[in-house]
Write a protein that holds these residues in place. Structure first.
Motif, mmCIF file in Angstrom:
data_model
loop_
_atom_site.group_PDB
_atom_site.id
_atom_site.type_symbol
_atom_site.label_atom_id
_atom_site.label_comp_id
_atom_site.label_asym_id
_atom_site.label_seq_id
_atom_site.Cartn_x
_atom_site.Cartn_y
_atom_site.Cartn_z
ATOM 1 N N GLU A 48 0.869 -1.183 0.000
ATOM 2 C CA GLU A 48 0.000 0.000 0.000
ATOM 3 C C GLU A 48 0.896 1.220 0.000
ATOM 4 O OE1 GLU A 48 -2.383 0.652 3.497
ATOM 5 O OE2 GLU A 48 -3.283 2.423 2.602
ATOM 6 N N ARG A 49 0.665 2.126 -0.898
ATOM 7 C CA ARG A 49 1.516 3.310 -0.960
ATOM 8 C C ARG A 49 0.868 4.385 -1.826
ATOM 9 N NH1 ARG A 49 3.965 -0.262 -4.279
ATOM 10 N NH2 ARG A 49 3.890 0.386 -6.474
ATOM 11 N N TRP A 50 1.530 5.491 -1.845
ATOM 12 C CA TRP A 50 1.099 6.664 -2.632
ATOM 13 C C TRP A 50 1.440 6.426 -4.091
ATOM 14 C CZ3 TRP A 50 -1.865 10.774 -2.030
ATOM 15 C CH2 TRP A 50 -1.726 11.872 -2.885
ATOM 16 N N SER A 51 0.452 6.572 -4.910
ATOM 17 C CA SER A 51 0.731 6.387 -6.338
ATOM 18 C C SER A 51 1.034 7.749 -6.942
ATOM 19 C CB SER A 51 -0.482 5.760 -7.047
ATOM 20 O OG SER A 51 -0.387 5.995 -8.420
ATOM 21 N N TYR A 52 2.283 7.889 -7.428
ATOM 22 C CA TYR A 52 2.663 9.167 -8.061
ATOM 23 C C TYR A 52 1.967 9.330 -9.407
ATOM 24 C CZ TYR A 52 6.017 9.601 -4.358
ATOM 25 O OH TYR A 52 6.567 9.727 -3.149
ATOM 26 N N THR A 53 1.636 8.180 -9.988
ATOM 27 C CA THR A 53 0.985 8.225 -11.289
ATOM 28 C C THR A 53 -0.418 8.794 -11.154
ATOM 29 O OG1 THR A 53 2.090 6.111 -11.552
ATOM 30 C CG2 THR A 53 0.682 6.860 -13.380
ATOM 31 N N LEU A 54 -1.158 8.211 -10.137
ATOM 32 C CA LEU A 54 -2.560 8.634 -10.004
ATOM 33 C C LEU A 54 -2.772 9.611 -8.852
ATOM 34 C CD1 LEU A 54 -4.017 5.083 -10.604
ATOM 35 C CD2 LEU A 54 -4.104 7.004 -12.173
ATOM 36 N N GLU A 55 -1.730 9.856 -8.141
ATOM 37 C CA GLU A 55 -1.703 10.837 -7.040
ATOM 38 C C GLU A 55 -2.756 10.566 -5.965
ATOM 39 O OE1 GLU A 55 -1.617 14.682 -8.899
ATOM 40 O OE2 GLU A 55 0.546 14.561 -8.941
ATOM 41 N N GLN A 56 -2.763 9.356 -5.498
ATOM 42 C CA GLN A 56 -3.537 9.017 -4.296
ATOM 43 C C GLN A 56 -3.040 7.671 -3.766
ATOM 44 O OE1 GLN A 56 -7.653 7.685 -4.841
ATOM 45 N NE2 GLN A 56 -7.495 8.292 -6.973
ATOM 46 N N ASP A 57 -3.500 7.355 -2.506
ATOM 47 C CA ASP A 57 -3.076 6.107 -1.879
ATOM 48 C C ASP A 57 -3.717 4.925 -2.589
ATOM 49 O OD1 ASP A 57 -1.186 6.243 0.024
ATOM 50 O OD2 ASP A 57 -2.541 6.895 1.643
ATOM 51 N N TYR A 58 -2.883 3.918 -2.870
ATOM 52 C CA TYR A 58 -3.383 2.731 -3.569
ATOM 53 C C TYR A 58 -2.920 1.478 -2.874
ATOM 54 C CZ TYR A 58 -5.857 4.251 -7.740
ATOM 55 O OH TYR A 58 -6.816 4.730 -8.582
ATOM 56 N N LEU A 59 -3.782 0.437 -2.987
ATOM 57 C CA LEU A 59 -3.398 -0.894 -2.521
ATOM 58 C C LEU A 59 -3.124 -1.715 -3.775
ATOM 59 C CD1 LEU A 59 -3.124 -2.795 -0.082
ATOM 60 C CD2 LEU A 59 -5.524 -3.405 -0.408
ATOM 61 N N TYR A 60 -1.904 -2.271 -3.804
ATOM 62 C CA TYR A 60 -1.502 -3.010 -5.007
ATOM 63 C C TYR A 60 -1.420 -4.484 -4.696
ATOM 64 C CZ TYR A 60 0.050 1.612 -6.529
ATOM 65 O OH TYR A 60 0.088 2.929 -6.845
ATOM 66 N N TYR A 61 -1.870 -5.302 -5.655
ATOM 67 C CA TYR A 61 -1.682 -6.750 -5.534
ATOM 68 C C TYR A 61 -1.111 -7.230 -6.868
ATOM 69 C CZ TYR A 61 -2.474 -11.730 -5.198
ATOM 70 O OH TYR A 61 -2.277 -13.091 -5.210
ATOM 71 N N ALA A 62 0.033 -7.939 -6.785
ATOM 72 C CA ALA A 62 0.659 -8.410 -8.025
ATOM 73 C C ALA A 62 0.796 -9.922 -7.967
ATOM 74 C CB ALA A 62 2.025 -7.759 -8.149
#
Ligand code: ADP
Length: 588
Positions: free
Chosen positions: A123-137
């Motif tokens: 979970e971190r700040w997405s510089y691309t979309l400029e908000q906090d995101y939860l990522y699952y890969a």
């Protein structure tokens, strides 16, 4: 130290513990909910990533253009951002961005974990979309190609939902705390109320109200404590009663004692002093108590005596004279008090006032000397004339007759003195109250008339006129015989000491409701300095003259005692050369 009420202390302790416990529960519950929520979310994303992989495989979108298109479609229908990344970190497709503008993703934590262990999330700040995101890969295979399918969701909603859950939990926790606080207060009151009741009761005991007992609580321990306290109060009450009774007895004995008593502690400080001792030394007991004896009584003799008492084990005795507040001769006896274990005892000093005894002894000695002296003169004269007669004067009838007349005169005088002495001692006994004085009511004018009648012969012999003046008449309570005797003595003196053919007035009047008889003569009068002494036994101003007129010096002393028996007063006013006024005032 600051003291708190038990109920407050119990309540605050309970509430603190409860609040801490509930706070812990809230924290753990929030964390658990958060963990559960995230794990659910990640599980959901895992399923989504599988579905994405499956969908992409089925649609056969292996080319980068169609991959991008499919990803965008899938992303918009599932409200999920989908990113396909090759093993080098190059973004092949992204549902929300143009892959050409995106940087290498080989440094993303979820990518690294997916490459190394098949899946990963972050979970971190997405510089691309400029908000906090939860990522699952997740490591996937698109045909023969190894890629990493990454799904990501904005965490804003997630956090908002979690925040709301936490708020609800907190709200419920506060409610529970308030409820428990109310319950706590109630329970604390139930526990502390019997203790408060006992505390109030114990205060009553402390104020000396032992009769009102403590109620017995139905709580076993408190009930037993109340019983013990009630029993203790009964015992204290009994002891106080005994001690008070003993103390009162002691005070009564000490107060009624004519002897003075001083009790000292081992350091010579005053523990107790009775009324007689306080009077002897002019002490104020309350101020004197607790102070060293040598400070409150400045008497060298007594202080030396006290030192001797403390130095010796045996009883000490001495005689001292004090001059303040008045002169007194005191016999002092002092002894050590038996000492209790460990403590050295004090001392008790008993003082007997010998002043009166010594004075009486002096009076007695003086009286005996006076009587002897008075009797000696006629006896010596009688002896002398008897011897003269024996030596031959008997043969001379002329002298013999004269000597016998002198002997008769002196023996008359002897008889007169003895009679007066006997009368005086009888009246003295009466004045001590040993005998009944036979009082009766009699008119004051009758008393005067009887007195004049008794002395009329003596007055006539000197051609003295007695005037009777009755200004007031009424009854007086007297022993008629005794009072006539006293008045007779006064009138007899007036006749004896007045010149022949003079006048005497006997007057009765009243003043402040008290009957008064005055005998007024125009005799020689009495000097002012002699006046206080003429009522003493054997006191005569002019001995020769008194003897010539047949006086014994006891007449006024007899008057004084008779008037004292009647509770009245006798006094005299006199001007030398003009005369005297003797006055008897009767009791009201
Ligand atoms: P006495 O037997 O000598 O009279 P009293 O006791 O009666 O003794 O009186 C004491 C003294 O008081 C007398 O000796 C006398 O000097 C004096 N006295 C008493 N009465 C009178 C009086 N009326 N006038 C003057 N002197 C008096």
């Amino acid at each position: 130290m600051k003291k708190h009420k038990l109920v407050v202390r119990l309540f605050s302790l309970y509430i603190l513990l409860t609040a801490a416990a509930i706070l812990l529960i809230v924290v753990f519950a929030s964390q658990a909910v958060e963990r559960f929520y995230f794990s659910q979310k990640i599980e959901d994303m895992r399923v989504r990533s599988i579905l994405v992989e499956q969908t992409l495989l089925q649609s056969g979108a292996a080319g980068s253009a169609s991959l991008q298109q499919r990803s965008t479609d899938l992303g918009s229908t599932t409200y999920t951002r989908i990113t396909i990344i090759d093993m080098a970190g190059q973004v092949l497709a992204d549902s929300q961005e143009d892959p050409a503008t995106m940087d290498l993703h080989n440094d993303r934590p979820e990518f690294i974990k997916a490459v190394s262990s098949g899946e990963g999330h972050d979970e971190r700040w997405s510089y691309t979309l400029e908000q906090d995101y939860l990522y699952y890969a997740r490591l996937s295979k698109l045909g023969t190609r190894q890629v990493v399918v990454r799904v990501s969701l904005p965490t804003l909603d997630l956090h908002t939902a979690l925040q709301s859950i936490k708020m609800q939990i907190s709200f419920i926790a506060v409610l529970v705390i308030l409820l428990i606080a109310a319950l706590n207060w109630y329970v604390s009151r139930i526990i502390t109320r019997p203790i408060q009741v006992m505390e109030t009761g114990a205060r009553r005991f402390a104020r000396g109200k032992f009769k009102s007992k403590l109620p017995e609580s139905d709580i076993f321990e408190l009930g037993s404590l109340a019983r013990s306290l009630n029993h203790m109060a009964d015992q204290i009450y009994d002891r106080i009663r005994v001690v008070t009774q003993q103390k009162n007895e002691q005070i009564a004995i000490l107060t009624s004692m004519t002897e003075g008593v001083l009790a000292l502690d081992a350091n010579g400080r005053l523990l107790a002093v009775n009324r007689s001792a306080a009077l002897m030394f002019g002490l104020k007991p309350i101020q004197a108590k607790g102070r060293p004896i040598h400070e409150i009584i400045r008497h060298v003799g007594l202080n030396d005596f006290v030192t001797a008492v403390f130095e010796h084990k045996k009883r000490q005795e001495c005689r001292i004279t004090v001059f303040q507040p008045e002169e007194r001769i005191l016999n002092v006896i002092g002894s050590r008090m038996p000492s209790k274990k460990g403590a050295s005892g004090g001392a008790v000093i008993v003082l007997t006032d010998l002043t009166r005894i010594q004075k009486l002894e002096g009076v007695r000695r003086e009286f005996v000397a006076n009587v002897s002296h008075e009797l000696k003169t006629p006896i010596t004269a009688i002896q002398g004339y008897v011897e003269t007669l024996q030596d031959g004067a008997m043969q001379d009838p002329k002298h013999a007759k004269r000597f016998l007349e002198i002997i008769a005169k002196h023996s008359d005088r002897l008889g007169q003195i003895v009679d007066d002495l006997l009368e005086l001692s009888r009246i003295e006994e009466l004045s001590m109250g040993d005998e009944d004085a036979n009082f009766e009511n009699i008119m004051i004018s009758d008393l005067m008339a009887a007195t004049i009648q008794n002395c009329q012969v003596a007055a006539d012999l000197k051609t003295i006129k007695i005037h009777q003046e009755v200004e007031w008449d009424g009854q007086v309570l007297v022993n008629p015989k005794l009072m006539a005797h006293a008045l007779g003595n006064l009138l007899d003196n007036a006749i004896k000491y007045s010149e022949a053919a003079s006048q005497i007035v006997i007057r009765c009047r009243s003043e402040k409701k008290r009957g008064i008889i005055e005998i007024i003569d125009r005799g020689p009068g009495i000097e002012a300095e002699q006046l206080p002494r003429i009522f003493e036994r054997f006191y005569r101003i002019d001995k020769g003259r008194s003897r010539d007129v047949g006086g014994t010096g006891l007449g006024l002393a007899i008057v004084k005692y008779i008037v004292r028996i009647h509770g009245g007063e006798v006094d005299v006013q006199s001007t030398p050369g003009e005369g005297s006024v003797f006055r008897i005032t009767f009791s009201a």
